[in-house]
Design a protein around this motif. Sequence first.
Motif, PDB file in Angstrom:
ATOM      1  N   VAL A  75       0.840  -1.202   0.000  1.00 58.98           N
ATOM      2  CA  VAL A  75       0.000   0.000   0.000  1.00 58.98           C
ATOM      3  C   VAL A  75       0.871   1.246   0.000  1.00 58.98           C
ATOM      4  CG1 VAL A  75      -1.707   1.332   1.305  1.00 58.98           C
ATOM      5  CG2 VAL A  75      -1.949  -1.157   1.112  1.00 58.98           C
ATOM      6  N   ILE A  76       1.913   1.255   0.833  1.00 59.77           N
ATOM      7  CA  ILE A  76       2.834   2.400   0.882  1.00 59.77           C
ATOM      8  C   ILE A  76       3.442   2.641  -0.500  1.00 59.77           C
ATOM      9  CG2 ILE A  76       4.996   3.276   1.874  1.00 59.77           C
ATOM     10  CD1 ILE A  76       2.664   3.149   3.898  1.00 59.77           C
ATOM     11  N   ASP A  77       3.899   1.579  -1.154  1.00 57.61           N
ATOM     12  CA  ASP A  77       4.467   1.705  -2.503  1.00 57.61           C
ATOM     13  C   ASP A  77       3.436   2.265  -3.479  1.00 57.61           C
ATOM     14  OD1 ASP A  77       6.992   0.830  -1.837  1.00 57.61           O
ATOM     15  OD2 ASP A  77       6.664  -1.226  -2.535  1.00 57.61           O
ATOM     16  N   ARG A  78       2.206   1.801  -3.379  1.00 57.31           N
ATOM     17  CA  ARG A  78       1.155   2.251  -4.295  1.00 57.31           C
ATOM     18  C   ARG A  78       0.860   3.735  -4.093  1.00 57.31           C
ATOM     19  NH1 ARG A  78      -3.175  -0.175  -7.236  1.00 57.31           N
ATOM     20  NH2 ARG A  78      -3.948   1.525  -8.510  1.00 57.31           N
ATOM     21  N   VAL A  79       0.763   4.170  -2.837  1.00 60.59           N
ATOM     22  CA  VAL A  79       0.535   5.585  -2.552  1.00 60.59           C
ATOM     23  C   VAL A  79       1.679   6.416  -3.144  1.00 60.59           C
ATOM     24  CG1 VAL A  79       0.399   7.325  -0.717  1.00 60.59           C
ATOM     25  CG2 VAL A  79      -0.870   5.179  -0.485  1.00 60.59           C
ATOM     26  N   SER A  80       2.896   5.980  -2.923  1.00 60.00           N
ATOM     27  CA  SER A  80       4.068   6.679  -3.445  1.00 60.00           C
ATOM     28  C   SER A  80       4.015   6.797  -4.969  1.00 60.00           C
ATOM     29  CB  SER A  80       5.337   5.939  -2.999  1.00 60.00           C
ATOM     30  OG  SER A  80       6.478   6.491  -3.579  1.00 60.00           O
ATOM     31  N   ARG A  81       3.692   5.692  -5.634  1.00 62.85           N
ATOM     32  CA  ARG A  81       3.608   5.708  -7.109  1.00 62.85           C
ATOM     33  C   ARG A  81       2.493   6.625  -7.594  1.00 62.85           C
ATOM     34  NH1 ARG A  81       3.930   0.167  -6.643  1.00 62.85           N
ATOM     35  NH2 ARG A  81       1.775  -0.058  -7.329  1.00 62.85           N
ATOM     36  N   GLU A  82       1.331   6.524  -6.980  1.00 65.22           N
ATOM     37  CA  GLU A  82       0.186   7.335  -7.408  1.00 65.22           C
ATOM     38  C   GLU A  82       0.466   8.827  -7.246  1.00 65.22           C
ATOM     39  OE1 GLU A  82      -2.855   6.469  -8.761  1.00 65.22           O
ATOM     40  OE2 GLU A  82      -2.239   4.370  -8.866  1.00 65.22           O
ATOM     41  N   ASN A 126       2.824  -6.434  12.960  1.00 62.93           N
ATOM     42  CA  ASN A 126       3.475  -6.212  11.666  1.00 62.93           C
ATOM     43  C   ASN A 126       2.485  -5.850  10.552  1.00 62.93           C
ATOM     44  OD1 ASN A 126       5.945  -5.898  10.398  1.00 62.93           O
ATOM     45  ND2 ASN A 126       5.974  -7.973   9.611  1.00 62.93           N
ATOM     46  N   TYR A 127       1.432  -5.120  10.916  1.00 64.77           N
ATOM     47  CA  TYR A 127       0.446  -4.658   9.949  1.00 64.77           C
ATOM     48  C   TYR A 127       0.485  -3.153   9.727  1.00 64.77           C
ATOM     49  CZ  TYR A 127      -2.035  -9.116   9.908  1.00 64.77           C
ATOM     50  OH  TYR A 127      -2.372 -10.434   9.744  1.00 64.77           O
ATOM     51  N   ALA A 128       1.360  -2.425  10.435  1.00 68.19           N
ATOM     52  CA  ALA A 128       1.328  -0.962  10.396  1.00 68.19           C
ATOM     53  C   ALA A 128       2.682  -0.375  10.014  1.00 68.19           C
ATOM     54  CB  ALA A 128       0.908  -0.421  11.757  1.00 68.19           C
ATOM     55  N   VAL A 129       2.611   0.771   9.330  1.00 68.62           N
ATOM     56  CA  VAL A 129       3.807   1.508   8.942  1.00 68.62           C
ATOM     57  C   VAL A 129       3.552   3.001   9.198  1.00 68.62           C
ATOM     58  CG1 VAL A 129       5.329   2.146   7.026  1.00 68.62           C
ATOM     59  CG2 VAL A 129       4.405  -0.166   7.149  1.00 68.62           C
ATOM     60  N   ASP A 130       4.509   3.652   9.840  1.00 69.44           N
ATOM     61  CA  ASP A 130       4.511   5.105   9.955  1.00 69.44           C
ATOM     62  C   ASP A 130       5.554   5.598   8.969  1.00 69.44           C
ATOM     63  OD1 ASP A 130       2.687   4.887  12.027  1.00 69.44           O
ATOM     64  OD2 ASP A 130       4.200   5.076  13.593  1.00 69.44           O
ATOM     65  N   VAL A 131       5.149   6.520   8.094  1.00 68.51           N
ATOM     66  CA  VAL A 131       5.996   6.862   6.964  1.00 68.51           C
ATOM     67  C   VAL A 131       5.934   8.360   6.646  1.00 68.51           C
ATOM     68  CG1 VAL A 131       4.175   6.351   5.273  1.00 68.51           C
ATOM     69  CG2 VAL A 131       6.551   6.126   4.595  1.00 68.51           C
ATOM     70  N   VAL A 148       9.210   7.732  -0.980  1.00 71.72           N
ATOM     71  CA  VAL A 148       9.173   7.524   0.462  1.00 71.72           C
ATOM     72  C   VAL A 148      10.484   8.109   0.976  1.00 71.72           C
ATOM     73  CG1 VAL A 148       9.240   5.805   2.306  1.00 71.72           C
ATOM     74  CG2 VAL A 148       7.751   5.451   0.312  1.00 71.72           C
ATOM     75  N   THR A 149      10.411   9.063   1.874  1.00 71.95           N
ATOM     76  CA  THR A 149      11.629   9.704   2.356  1.00 71.95           C
ATOM     77  C   THR A 149      12.114   9.123   3.674  1.00 71.95           C
ATOM     78  OG1 THR A 149      10.363  11.487   3.384  1.00 71.95           O
ATOM     79  CG2 THR A 149      11.178  11.863   1.139  1.00 71.95           C
ATOM     80  N   GLU A 150      11.193   8.557   4.453  1.00 74.21           N
ATOM     81  CA  GLU A 150      11.606   7.963   5.730  1.00 74.21           C
ATOM     82  C   GLU A 150      10.538   7.005   6.233  1.00 74.21           C
ATOM     83  OE1 GLU A 150      13.238   9.439  10.101  1.00 74.21           O
ATOM     84  OE2 GLU A 150      12.577  10.921   8.649  1.00 74.21           O
TER      85      GLU A 150
END
Length: 95
Positions: free
Chosen positions: A6-13, A46-51, A18-20
Amino acid sequence: GPTLQVIDRVSRELNVPVTEVLSVYRNPLYNSRCSGARSNSWHTRNYAVDVKMGAKPSTVVGMACRLRDRGQFRGGIGRYGDFTHIDTRGTNIDW
């Protein structure tokens, strides 16, 4: 896993990097020492990411919400001062 996708998809869209990555998995002991963290945090599963990304958190949240609304994932989206929390807990929630 799924949350990083999901993080990768948000970044691409958004066409921003992703800076950090601030937090991903936290073992329960470490999590208990994190200010404001709940004992049942999705980070401990292991379901969450702060980015941080190359866009304002409000922009990141907006894109994550659009992807979720389109059925790309089910999970939580939280906006903090300078970062965004995204998780794939399976139910939708915002804060």
